[in-house]
Design an enzyme around this catalytic site. Structure first.
Site, PDB file in Angstrom:
ATOM      1  N   LEU A   1       0.766  -0.953  -0.115  1.00  0.00           N
ATOM      2  CA  LEU A   1      -0.108  -0.086   0.005  1.00  0.00           C
ATOM      3  C   LEU A   1       0.963   1.277  -0.038  1.00  0.00           C
ATOM      4  O   LEU A   1       1.956   1.178   0.345  1.00  0.00           O
ATOM      5  CB  LEU A   1      -0.992   0.109   1.126  1.00  0.00           C
ATOM      6  CG  LEU A   1      -1.910  -0.897   1.456  1.00  0.00           C
ATOM      7  CD1 LEU A   1      -2.845  -0.626   2.779  1.00  0.00           C
ATOM      8  CD2 LEU A   1      -2.931  -1.147   0.164  1.00  0.00           C
ATOM      9  N   ASP A   2       0.224   2.477  -0.469  1.00  0.00           N
ATOM     10  CA  ASP A   2       1.334   3.687  -0.533  1.00  0.00           C
ATOM     11  C   ASP A   2       1.458   3.922   1.136  1.00  0.00           C
ATOM     12  O   ASP A   2       0.488   3.336   1.851  1.00  0.00           O
ATOM     13  CB  ASP A   2       0.272   4.824  -1.203  1.00  0.00           C
ATOM     14  CG  ASP A   2       0.025   4.471  -2.674  1.00  0.00           C
ATOM     15  OD1 ASP A   2       0.912   3.742  -3.224  1.00  0.00           O
ATOM     16  OD2 ASP A   2      -0.840   5.308  -3.124  1.00  0.00           O
ATOM     17  N   ARG A   3       2.384   4.924   1.303  1.00  0.00           N
ATOM     18  CA  ARG A   3       2.729   5.409   2.747  1.00  0.00           C
ATOM     19  C   ARG A   3       1.658   5.934   3.153  1.00  0.00           C
ATOM     20  O   ARG A   3       0.880   5.744   4.354  1.00  0.00           O
ATOM     21  CB  ARG A   3       3.718   6.185   2.559  1.00  0.00           C
ATOM     22  CG  ARG A   3       4.067   6.847   3.926  1.00  0.00           C
ATOM     23  CD  ARG A   3       5.435   7.755   3.879  1.00  0.00           C
ATOM     24  NE  ARG A   3       5.457   8.435   5.112  1.00  0.00           N
ATOM     25  CZ  ARG A   3       5.338   9.794   5.476  1.00  0.00           C
ATOM     26  NH1 ARG A   3       4.679  10.668   4.180  1.00  0.00           N
ATOM     27  NH2 ARG A   3       5.286  10.610   6.550  1.00  0.00           N
ATOM     28  N   GLU A   4       0.747   6.953   2.416  1.00  0.00           N
ATOM     29  CA  GLU A   4      -0.555   7.573   2.826  1.00  0.00           C
ATOM     30  C   GLU A   4      -1.866   6.812   3.178  1.00  0.00           C
ATOM     31  O   GLU A   4      -2.591   7.236   3.704  1.00  0.00           O
ATOM     32  CB  GLU A   4      -0.845   8.723   1.731  1.00  0.00           C
ATOM     33  CG  GLU A   4       0.442   9.559   1.719  1.00  0.00           C
ATOM     34  CD  GLU A   4       1.538   9.204   0.584  1.00  0.00           C
ATOM     35  OE1 GLU A   4       1.322   8.139   0.333  1.00  0.00           O
ATOM     36  OE2 GLU A   4       2.370   9.824   0.326  1.00  0.00           O
ATOM     37  N   THR A   5      -1.918   5.457   2.465  1.00  0.00           N
ATOM     38  CA  THR A   5      -2.989   4.715   2.607  1.00  0.00           C
ATOM     39  C   THR A   5      -3.027   3.616   3.668  1.00  0.00           C
ATOM     40  O   THR A   5      -1.936   3.072   4.152  1.00  0.00           O
ATOM     41  CB  THR A   5      -3.229   3.919   1.465  1.00  0.00           C
ATOM     42  OG1 THR A   5      -3.195   4.791   0.230  1.00  0.00           O
ATOM     43  CG2 THR A   5      -4.275   3.178   1.344  1.00  0.00           C
TER      44      THR A   5
END
Length: 313
Positions: A150-154
């Protein structure tokens, strides 16, 4: 630090001459076909962020070795195609003030509920403050490997492999997209739309100076997302159910922005904003809610659900 694409994380199916240290696996690089007066001269030139004295200190501690585990010294000659092992080191990192939750563990898989802002694997300026390193350190799992990311932000569900013997079976299933992913997002309203509907577009990487984002262009669609509304929370934010049928980089974020309903607190879409650094006040309102699949070993259905919630901050 990087090595112009040469440095790699240790692989479980190969002999690794340095142990995992505080959850951090050693990295390695193959020395290119070049001529250098010494190995030390090469390292100082190729890693400008690491000083000459720092390399001397690492070598004195025995933390720079060849593929057989032999310590390398300042006098070691440069040998083309030699594999060199070392530990990646970074300045002290700002702690990510959110914790992960283990949702499931068996002999093959570890399923974790990831918080916002925490990268899955070491990258860029993040090393110890990553989900993989935290789990390796806290649970003493040196062979742990993420099957997807997953993206860091997600935030949300991430699956890891615990068993090198069955890892390829699960990785193949994920690569073939033999799973169902459902996300939730808080984003601007889309009045006038009939739900659910499917959005398709052709996505490509950003321009050279914006390589870190994706963009849409004319042409045959290569990305597809099913979009539904779960709750019309306010005049400013609806809660959406997003089911990606493809897996392009930043697909959900770009699709929602292109529809005129960017996900709340998105720093990339529709406009890439300056880096927020270590500002943890406004997480991206995107959550990997569920991940479901038929287990390739037992042929039984499996489903894992995040315990987190989205809310406007």
């Amino acid at each position: 630090m990087g090595a112009k694409g040469w440095n790699k994380q240790a692989q479980d199916n190969a002999f690794v001459p340095l142990p995992v240290r505080d959850g951090v696996a050693p990295s390695y690089l193959w020395l290119p076909d070049e001529a250098w007066p010494s190995l030390l001269a090469f390292l100082v030139e190729r890693f400008p962020m690491v000083s000459h004295d720092d390399w001397l200190d690492r070598m004195a501690r025995g933390e720079v070795v060849d593929g057989k585990g032999t310590r390398l010294t300042p006098d070691t000659p440069y040998r083309k195609q030699m594999r060199l092992w070392y530990y990646r080191e970074l300045p002290p990192e700002t702690p990510v003030p959110f914790t992960e939750t283990v949702l499931h563990r068996d002999e093959h898989l570890l399923v974790v509920d990831k918080p916002h802002f925490l990268p899955v694997i070491p990258t860029g300026r993040f090393l110890k403050e990553t989900l993989l390193v935290r789990l390796k350190r806290d649970y003493e799992l040196p062979h742990l490997t993420p099957i997807h990311r997953l993206d860091r932000e997600t935030a949300g569900v991430v699956v890891f492999s615990l068993n090198p013997a069955t890892r390829g079976i699960y990785q193949s299933m994920f690569q073939k997209r033999q799973m169902s992913k459902v996300y939730e997002a808080l984003a601007a309203p889309l009045p006038g739309r009939t739900f659910p509907f499917t959005y398709r577009s052709r996505m490509v990487d950003g321009e050279e100076d914006r390589f870190f984002i994706s963009r849409e262009v004319e042409g045959e669609p290569n990305s597809e997302t099913e979009i539904d509304v779960l709750e019309r929370r306010s005049a400013a934010a609806w809660l959406y159910r997003l089911a990606p049928h493809t897996g392009r980089k930043h697909q959900l974020r770009l699709h929602m922005a292109s529809l005129g309903a960017p996900i709340l607190n998105d720093a990339f879409y529709p406009v890439a904003l300056p880096c927020k650094g270590d500002d943890f006040r406004h997480p991206l309102q995107l959550l990997a809610r569920t991940l479901s699949f038929t287990d390739p070993l037992t042929n039984e259905p499996r489903s894992f659900t995040s315990l987190r919630t989205l809310r406007v901050r």
